[in-house]
Enzyme design. Sequence first.
Site, PDB file in Angstrom:
ATOM      1  N   ASN A 395       0.823  -1.202   0.000  1.00 22.53           N
ATOM      2  CA  ASN A 395       0.000   0.000   0.000  1.00 22.53           C
ATOM      3  C   ASN A 395       0.860   1.257   0.000  1.00 22.53           C
ATOM      4  OD1 ASN A 395      -1.881   2.007   0.393  1.00 22.53           O
ATOM      5  ND2 ASN A 395      -3.057   0.885   1.901  1.00 22.53           N
ATOM      6  N   ASP A 396       1.508   1.550   1.116  1.00 21.34           N
ATOM      7  CA  ASP A 396       2.248   2.804   1.215  1.00 21.34           C
ATOM      8  C   ASP A 396       3.388   2.897   0.201  1.00 21.34           C
ATOM      9  OD1 ASP A 396       0.630   3.594   3.294  1.00 21.34           O
ATOM     10  OD2 ASP A 396       1.891   2.623   4.794  1.00 21.34           O
ATOM     11  N   VAL A 397       3.993   1.763  -0.139  1.00 23.03           N
ATOM     12  CA  VAL A 397       5.169   1.803  -1.022  1.00 23.03           C
ATOM     13  C   VAL A 397       4.784   2.094  -2.469  1.00 23.03           C
ATOM     14  CG1 VAL A 397       6.507   0.253   0.436  1.00 23.03           C
ATOM     15  CG2 VAL A 397       5.174  -0.690  -1.435  1.00 23.03           C
ATOM     16  N   SER A 436       0.518   2.860   7.556  1.00 24.71           N
ATOM     17  CA  SER A 436       0.754   4.202   8.075  1.00 24.71           C
ATOM     18  C   SER A 436      -0.545   4.972   8.251  1.00 24.71           C
ATOM     19  CB  SER A 436       1.658   4.977   7.121  1.00 24.71           C
ATOM     20  OG  SER A 436       0.997   5.167   5.895  1.00 24.71           O
TER      21      SER A 436
END
Lengths: 469, 97
Positions: A395-397, A436
């Site tokens: 997700n965040d990456v 996050s």
Amino acid sequence: MQTIIQLSYFVAAVLFIVGLKGMSSPKTARTGVLWAGVGMIVATAVTFFYPGITGVSNYVLIILALAIGGGIAWSSGKKVAMTDMPQMVALYNGMGGGSAGAIAAVYLLAAQRDLVDSGLQSVQQQMGSDVAVLAVLGGMIGTVAFSGSLIAWAKLDGRFNRNSLVPAQQIVNIVLFAALVLTGIWVLFTGGVFPIALFFLLALTFGVCMTVPIGGADMPVVISLFNALTGLAVGFKGYVLANPALIIAGTVVGAAGMLLTHLMAKAMNRPISNVLFSGFGTTGAADGDGPEGEMKDVGAEDAAYMMAYAERVIIVPGYGMAVAQAQHKIWELVQLLQARDVEVKFAIHPVAGRMPGHMNVLLAEAGVPYDMIFDMEEVNEEFKMTDVALVIGANDVVNPAAKKDESSPIYGMPILDVEDAENVLVIKRGRGTGFSGVENALFYGENTRMVFGDGAQVANKMVAAVKEL
Amino acid sequence: MIEGFTALYIFMLAAVAGYEVISRVPVILHTPLMSGSNFIHGIVVIGAMIALGHADTPLEQLIGFIAVLLGAGNAVGGYVVTERMLEMFKSSKSEAK
């Protein structure tokens, strides 16, 4: 005998460096760790003949401790699942730090006891200032790494997730650290058991308090830092014991670990000071309006057909894939695609998984050859020429906000440019946010299709769909 | 045997060696490498053996015993998990069955 012992330590030190060097390439890594293992056995065996080891009871205790400690570690190391590897490394690292701390305790206690016979005034006079300072310093670092690693282990293992123990944790930590340093100096310039006991108690407490506020996402950096610190502590113990094997092995690990810590922190775009002194996500939670547009979902079968008729596919796995244990099914899917002459690559973000390189281990466990797996720098340009990018459990990456939205807490982190691909498929369990807690604009993109469901089940359906073609 | 400045040189050279050896490691090996370097500082176990060997009082023996116990755990555990991880890395060529 003395010559043989020293020669063996020399050989062990050489083997450690050769082994570490071997670990720098996937081809030689296996032999590298074997050489280092031989070095360890040689060094341990020869230490039984070390001059000054006295008393039958001490020999019995040594063998007993080696057998118990080694036995427990052996069986736990054989059993641990690959997904749990980060916390296991944290645990073993903590043991090393604890060992270094305990050695310091033995020598400091022995030195203050010898004061009675020698008539000297302080530990520092008894041991010599250089030895005494390094004994205290190594003991402090080792003990902090010990209790800190235990907290890191508990957090990663999901046994403990509080972010503070007392109000104003940071101020308490500064006071604790100051007290620790002052007590360390007190130990040097006095005798007596009390300062030593207080010193180690403070070091244990500080290790705990220092690690508690650090968020789960930053834990790998912290483990790496503790790894480096333990190495340093071992190097200092080597000086106290006048043992070059310990100095060399400890310092090599200390330096290597510092570099590794720096590389990891850089990959996350988080300065080490930031990791240590600010809790992630506790400040300025994303309060923006959320991304434009809406998510468009697609069935697993249709998604599979898209890939089967594509020319180039890049798969971006994240920790979610490992949690769903989907890596075996994904690899099966990749093999089917390859049989249809689809070019498939895996793209790994430096902080995918719980530790840099963790995702590679998990893919390797499923049988994916390492030359199909590419780093972010190697593969980022290729998304433009890719027909389908499959994001699973990440997700965040892959969040474009890291590039565009300055108010985002992950702004500045390098990401995989998945959105450049012609089509993006995202396998995701639900509509929630990532680790996050940041919304991901990628999921709302024009060329993005969401495949909702459990990673392993979706992969299973995809495999079945491609087989039927 | 190793006095002040000699030790300082050893520290310096070992630090350079550690830095150089790691700087060429690909990201895919970072986890096994962290585990591998973790194993190498398990050498602390020989320091612990020497410390326990010199222990004279029951308290020192107890702490020394803990030191050896933890050090052995570090060395053996670190080796086992590193070896297990590296065992799994295969290239597509060597995989030809």
